[in-house]
Design a protein around this motif. Structure first.
Motif, PDB file in Angstrom:
ATOM      1  N   CYS A   1      30.461 -58.278 -39.883  1.00  0.00           N
ATOM      2  CA  CYS A   1      30.754 -58.583 -41.281  1.00  0.00           C
ATOM      3  C   CYS A   1      32.209 -58.248 -41.617  1.00  0.00           C
ATOM      4  CB  CYS A   1      29.812 -57.809 -42.193  1.00  0.00           C
ATOM      5  SG  CYS A   1      28.075 -58.329 -42.094  1.00  0.00           S
ATOM      6  N   GLY A   2      32.703 -57.128 -41.102  1.00  0.00           N
ATOM      7  CA  GLY A   2      34.097 -56.762 -41.335  1.00  0.00           C
ATOM      8  C   GLY A   2      35.053 -57.744 -40.693  1.00  0.00           C
ATOM      9  N   ALA A   3      34.700 -58.236 -39.500  1.00  0.00           N
ATOM     10  CA  ALA A   3      35.542 -59.222 -38.829  1.00  0.00           C
ATOM     11  C   ALA A   3      35.604 -60.513 -39.629  1.00  0.00           C
ATOM     12  CB  ALA A   3      35.014 -59.483 -37.422  1.00  0.00           C
ATOM     13  N   CYS A   4      34.514 -60.877 -40.286  1.00  0.00           N
ATOM     14  CA  CYS A   4      34.517 -62.065 -41.155  1.00  0.00           C
ATOM     15  C   CYS A   4      35.501 -61.886 -42.308  1.00  0.00           C
ATOM     16  CB  CYS A   4      33.117 -62.309 -41.709  1.00  0.00           C
ATOM     17  SG  CYS A   4      31.896 -62.842 -40.486  1.00  0.00           S
ATOM     18  N   LEU A   5      35.466 -60.724 -42.930  1.00  0.00           N
ATOM     19  CA  LEU A   5      36.383 -60.446 -44.034  1.00  0.00           C
ATOM     20  C   LEU A   5      37.830 -60.472 -43.558  1.00  0.00           C
ATOM     21  CD1 LEU A   5      36.902 -59.490 -46.980  1.00  0.00           C
ATOM     22  CD2 LEU A   5      36.722 -57.150 -46.114  1.00  0.00           C
ATOM     23  N   GLY A   6      38.066 -59.921 -42.362  1.00  0.00           N
ATOM     24  CA  GLY A   6      39.425 -59.832 -41.860  1.00  0.00           C
ATOM     25  C   GLY A   6      40.048 -61.180 -41.567  1.00  0.00           C
ATOM     26  N   ALA A   7      39.208 -62.205 -41.337  1.00  0.00           N
ATOM     27  CA  ALA A   7      39.717 -63.520 -40.955  1.00  0.00           C
ATOM     28  C   ALA A   7      39.734 -64.519 -42.103  1.00  0.00           C
ATOM     29  CB  ALA A   7      38.874 -64.088 -39.813  1.00  0.00           C
ATOM     30  N   THR A   8      39.304 -64.093 -43.306  1.00  0.00           N
ATOM     31  CA  THR A   8      39.192 -65.044 -44.417  1.00  0.00           C
ATOM     32  C   THR A   8      39.776 -64.453 -45.697  1.00  0.00           C
ATOM     33  OG1 THR A   8      36.956 -64.236 -44.914  1.00  0.00           O
ATOM     34  CG2 THR A   8      37.129 -66.162 -43.479  1.00  0.00           C
TER      35      THR A   8
ATOM     36  N   THR B   1      31.094 -45.048 -41.448  1.00  0.00           N
ATOM     37  CA  THR B   1      30.253 -45.778 -42.399  1.00  0.00           C
ATOM     38  C   THR B   1      30.302 -47.254 -42.011  1.00  0.00           C
ATOM     39  OG1 THR B   1      31.981 -46.296 -44.024  1.00  0.00           O
ATOM     40  CG2 THR B   1      30.918 -44.128 -44.198  1.00  0.00           C
ATOM     41  N   TYR B   2      29.741 -48.089 -42.872  1.00  0.00           N
ATOM     42  CA  TYR B   2      29.656 -49.517 -42.573  1.00  0.00           C
ATOM     43  C   TYR B   2      30.622 -50.326 -43.448  1.00  0.00           C
ATOM     44  CZ  TYR B   2      25.379 -47.528 -40.678  1.00  0.00           C
ATOM     45  OH  TYR B   2      24.500 -46.726 -40.000  1.00  0.00           O
ATOM     46  N   SER B   3      31.741 -49.720 -43.836  1.00  0.00           N
ATOM     47  CA  SER B   3      32.653 -50.359 -44.790  1.00  0.00           C
ATOM     48  C   SER B   3      33.322 -51.601 -44.223  1.00  0.00           C
ATOM     49  CB  SER B   3      33.733 -49.367 -45.237  1.00  0.00           C
ATOM     50  OG  SER B   3      34.708 -49.173 -44.226  1.00  0.00           O
ATOM     51  N   GLY B   4      33.566 -51.654 -42.912  1.00  0.00           N
ATOM     52  CA  GLY B   4      34.187 -52.821 -42.302  1.00  0.00           C
ATOM     53  C   GLY B   4      35.690 -52.876 -42.395  1.00  0.00           C
ATOM     54  N   SER B   5      36.299 -51.909 -43.081  1.00  0.00           N
ATOM     55  CA  SER B   5      37.751 -51.935 -43.267  1.00  0.00           C
ATOM     56  C   SER B   5      38.502 -51.921 -41.948  1.00  0.00           C
ATOM     57  CB  SER B   5      38.175 -50.736 -44.119  1.00  0.00           C
ATOM     58  OG  SER B   5      39.586 -50.667 -44.260  1.00  0.00           O
TER      59      SER B   5
ATOM     60  N   SER C   1      26.498 -48.619 -48.311  1.00  0.00           N
ATOM     61  CA  SER C   1      27.556 -48.980 -47.372  1.00  0.00           C
ATOM     62  C   SER C   1      27.163 -50.229 -46.588  1.00  0.00           C
ATOM     63  CB  SER C   1      27.827 -47.812 -46.410  1.00  0.00           C
ATOM     64  OG  SER C   1      28.847 -48.119 -45.491  1.00  0.00           O
ATOM     65  N   GLY C   2      25.883 -50.329 -46.220  1.00  0.00           N
ATOM     66  CA  GLY C   2      25.408 -51.495 -45.488  1.00  0.00           C
ATOM     67  C   GLY C   2      25.444 -52.761 -46.326  1.00  0.00           C
ATOM     68  N   ILE C   3      25.053 -52.664 -47.589  1.00  0.00           N
ATOM     69  CA  ILE C   3      25.092 -53.850 -48.449  1.00  0.00           C
ATOM     70  C   ILE C   3      26.535 -54.231 -48.762  1.00  0.00           C
ATOM     71  CG2 ILE C   3      24.389 -54.787 -50.685  1.00  0.00           C
ATOM     72  CD1 ILE C   3      21.872 -53.077 -50.509  1.00  0.00           C
ATOM     73  N   ASN C   4      27.413 -53.248 -48.832  1.00  0.00           N
ATOM     74  CA  ASN C   4      28.844 -53.524 -48.950  1.00  0.00           C
ATOM     75  C   ASN C   4      29.297 -54.401 -47.784  1.00  0.00           C
ATOM     76  OD1 ASN C   4      31.636 -53.390 -49.380  1.00  0.00           O
ATOM     77  ND2 ASN C   4      31.811 -51.284 -48.678  1.00  0.00           N
ATOM     78  N   ALA C   5      28.837 -54.090 -46.571  1.00  0.00           N
ATOM     79  CA  ALA C   5      29.184 -54.910 -45.408  1.00  0.00           C
ATOM     80  C   ALA C   5      28.653 -56.331 -45.561  1.00  0.00           C
ATOM     81  CB  ALA C   5      28.627 -54.266 -44.132  1.00  0.00           C
TER      82      ALA C   5
ATOM     83  N   LEU D   1      18.600 -43.791 -33.850  1.00  0.00           N
ATOM     84  CA  LEU D   1      19.936 -44.103 -33.318  1.00  0.00           C
ATOM     85  C   LEU D   1      20.070 -45.580 -32.964  1.00  0.00           C
ATOM     86  CD1 LEU D   1      22.672 -42.874 -32.600  1.00  0.00           C
ATOM     87  CD2 LEU D   1      21.816 -42.471 -30.288  1.00  0.00           C
ATOM     88  N   ASP D   2      18.989 -46.201 -32.506  1.00  0.00           N
ATOM     89  CA  ASP D   2      19.057 -47.635 -32.211  1.00  0.00           C
ATOM     90  C   ASP D   2      19.341 -48.436 -33.484  1.00  0.00           C
ATOM     91  OD1 ASP D   2      18.602 -47.258 -29.518  1.00  0.00           O
ATOM     92  OD2 ASP D   2      16.426 -47.593 -29.669  1.00  0.00           O
ATOM     93  N   ALA D   3      18.689 -48.055 -34.581  1.00  0.00           N
ATOM     94  CA  ALA D   3      18.922 -48.738 -35.852  1.00  0.00           C
ATOM     95  C   ALA D   3      20.337 -48.462 -36.357  1.00  0.00           C
ATOM     96  CB  ALA D   3      17.888 -48.306 -36.886  1.00  0.00           C
ATOM     97  N   ARG D   4      20.829 -47.255 -36.126  1.00  0.00           N
ATOM     98  CA  ARG D   4      22.214 -46.935 -36.496  1.00  0.00           C
ATOM     99  C   ARG D   4      23.187 -47.835 -35.728  1.00  0.00           C
ATOM    100  NH1 ARG D   4      23.070 -44.030 -41.174  1.00  0.00           N
ATOM    101  NH2 ARG D   4      21.437 -42.458 -41.388  1.00  0.00           N
ATOM    102  N   GLY D   5      22.911 -48.016 -34.442  1.00  0.00           N
ATOM    103  CA  GLY D   5      23.757 -48.897 -33.645  1.00  0.00           C
ATOM    104  C   GLY D   5      23.696 -50.339 -34.123  1.00  0.00           C
ATOM    105  N   LEU D   6      22.498 -50.798 -34.494  1.00  0.00           N
ATOM    106  CA  LEU D   6      22.343 -52.160 -34.997  1.00  0.00           C
ATOM    107  C   LEU D   6      23.112 -52.350 -36.299  1.00  0.00           C
ATOM    108  CD1 LEU D   6      20.929 -54.910 -34.623  1.00  0.00           C
ATOM    109  CD2 LEU D   6      19.003 -53.980 -35.953  1.00  0.00           C
ATOM    110  N   ALA D   7      23.050 -51.346 -37.189  1.00  0.00           N
ATOM    111  CA  ALA D   7      23.784 -51.436 -38.456  1.00  0.00           C
ATOM    112  C   ALA D   7      25.290 -51.446 -38.215  1.00  0.00           C
ATOM    113  CB  ALA D   7      23.398 -50.271 -39.364  1.00  0.00           C
ATOM    114  N   LEU D   8      25.743 -50.631 -37.265  1.00  0.00           N
ATOM    115  CA  LEU D   8      27.177 -50.580 -36.979  1.00  0.00           C
ATOM    116  C   LEU D   8      27.644 -51.897 -36.358  1.00  0.00           C
ATOM    117  CD1 LEU D   8      29.301 -48.424 -37.472  1.00  0.00           C
ATOM    118  CD2 LEU D   8      28.983 -47.637 -35.126  1.00  0.00           C
TER     119      LEU D   8
END
Length: 355
Positions: free
Chosen positions: A230-237, A122-126, A171-175, A217-224
């Motif tokens: 977005c998850g990396a931003c959360l992890g650093a702040t 999913t796009y949770s970013g955890s 899941s995407g808006i959560n990201a 699949l291209d859009a799936r890759g873009l979302a991932l």
């Protein structure tokens, strides 16, 4: 965003593999790279078939499959998973699935210091953060610990093809929420602004494409890709009002994780907007919008996502209790958090009116 002449940025020691099919083809190699020989695979019931394929790919290096991950990581589930890992003699953990699965993997890592490999579906970013969460006695506790940061993350866009459109959207808006809060965190930086802007741009572009064609699949890759940034931003702040609201609503009142983030985000942003103009400018560029809170509310509506806490089952009589619980927890936020202010945010989110 105006350049910040003073800031601190700490990068996380994580290795990333990103390609279609990587869940099965790359995970064994990542285990070998880390020198791991007995890995416990953890997942939830919905993703058990994919997790089993990963376990099969690990072959003799798989010490077992534990398919008991649940939302918000109940403490008793974490206790049971730690026992399973120890009894299996595991020297590492592979978490396959969404935030619940990765959260359970983190709970094992927190207690055992076993290395964690994350294979998100999913796009949770955890997977990009050192943040853990456990729910016990009707309350969700969170913390940060380098032991729970996955050592390797395997991004496979094909894994997200089975994600239903409603969960894809929430899941995407959560990201997006992760990037939005990182922009006004006390420990933000110019690099965070760059990652957040591109992460939000990518996700906002991908979600309408996926709502129209879930097999793209291209859009799936873009979302991932967007979820990764977005998850990396959360992890650093440091997390602020939005995440605290969602932790209380999920841990205390049992509201679903991604849907709650989707509903709350526009209202938390609108509350903080007067105190975070630079953050809103970056979000405006990413969304091509003059009013980012309203644009996110509109996006959720166009994609059929829930837009009120009432729709998620929160009772109006719960608002005062939730506001008091949120306001009673000290945390960084650009605008002072008061019980009255939180109550106003929750009431607006409960009614679902445009912020």
């Amino acid at each position: 965003m105006t350049f910040m002449g003073e800031f601190t940025y700490e990068s996380r020691p994580v290795r990333v593999v990103f390609r279609p099919g990587a869940a099965v083809t790359a995970t064994p190699g990542e285990a070998e790279h880390l020198g791991l020989r007995r890995l416990l695979v953890v997942c939830g019931s919905r993703g058990e078939s994919v997790a089993r394929a990963v376990a099969d790919a690990l072959g003799d290096s798989c010490a077992g499959l534990h398919a008991e991950a649940r939302m918000h990581v109940p403490a008793e589930d974490a206790d049971r998973a730690v026992t399973v890992a120890r009894e299996a003699g595991a020297d590492g953990v592979v978490a396959v699935g969404g935030g619940s699965s990765i959260g359970l993997g983190k709970a094992i890592a927190l207690r055992t210091a076993l290395p964690l490999i994350a294979v998100p579906s999913t796009y949770s970013g955890s997977e990009m953060t050192p943040v853990w969460g456990l729910t016990e006695g009707g309350a969700k506790r969170t913390g940060r610990d380098p032991r729970v940061q996955p050592r390797s993350v395997v991004y496979d866009p094909e894994l997200t093809l089975s994600l239903p459109v409603p969960l894809t959207v929430t899941s995407g808006i959560n990201a997006l929420a992760h990037a939005a809060e990182a922009l006004y965190a006390p420990d933000t930086s110019p690099l965070i602004a760059l990652m957040a802007q591109d992460g939000v741009r990518a996700m906002a572009e991908a979600l309408p494409l996926l709502a129209a064609d879930p097999e793209d699949l291209d859009a799936r890759g873009l979302a991932l890709y967007g979820a990764w940034l977005c998850g990396a931003c959360l992890g650093a702040t440091t997390m602020g009002l939005h995440h605290k609201l969602c932790h209380v609503l999920g841990g205390t009142f049992g509201l679903p994780h991604a849907e709650t983030h989707t509903v709350v985000l526009p209202y938390a942003l609108a509350y903080n907007a007067p105190a975070a103009p630079d953050a809103l400018t970056v979000l405006g560029r990413a969304l091509d919008a003059d009013d980012p809170p309203g644009a996110l509310w509109d996006l959720a509506g166009r994609l059929g996502a829930p837009r009120s806490l009432a729709a998620l089952g929160l009772q109006e009589t719960d608002l005062d209790r939730a506001a008091a619980e949120v306001a009673g927890q000290p945390y960084a936020n650009p605008r002072p958090v008061t019980a009255d202010g939180v109550r106003a945010v929750l009431r607006a989110a409960h009614e679902g009116r445009r912020p």
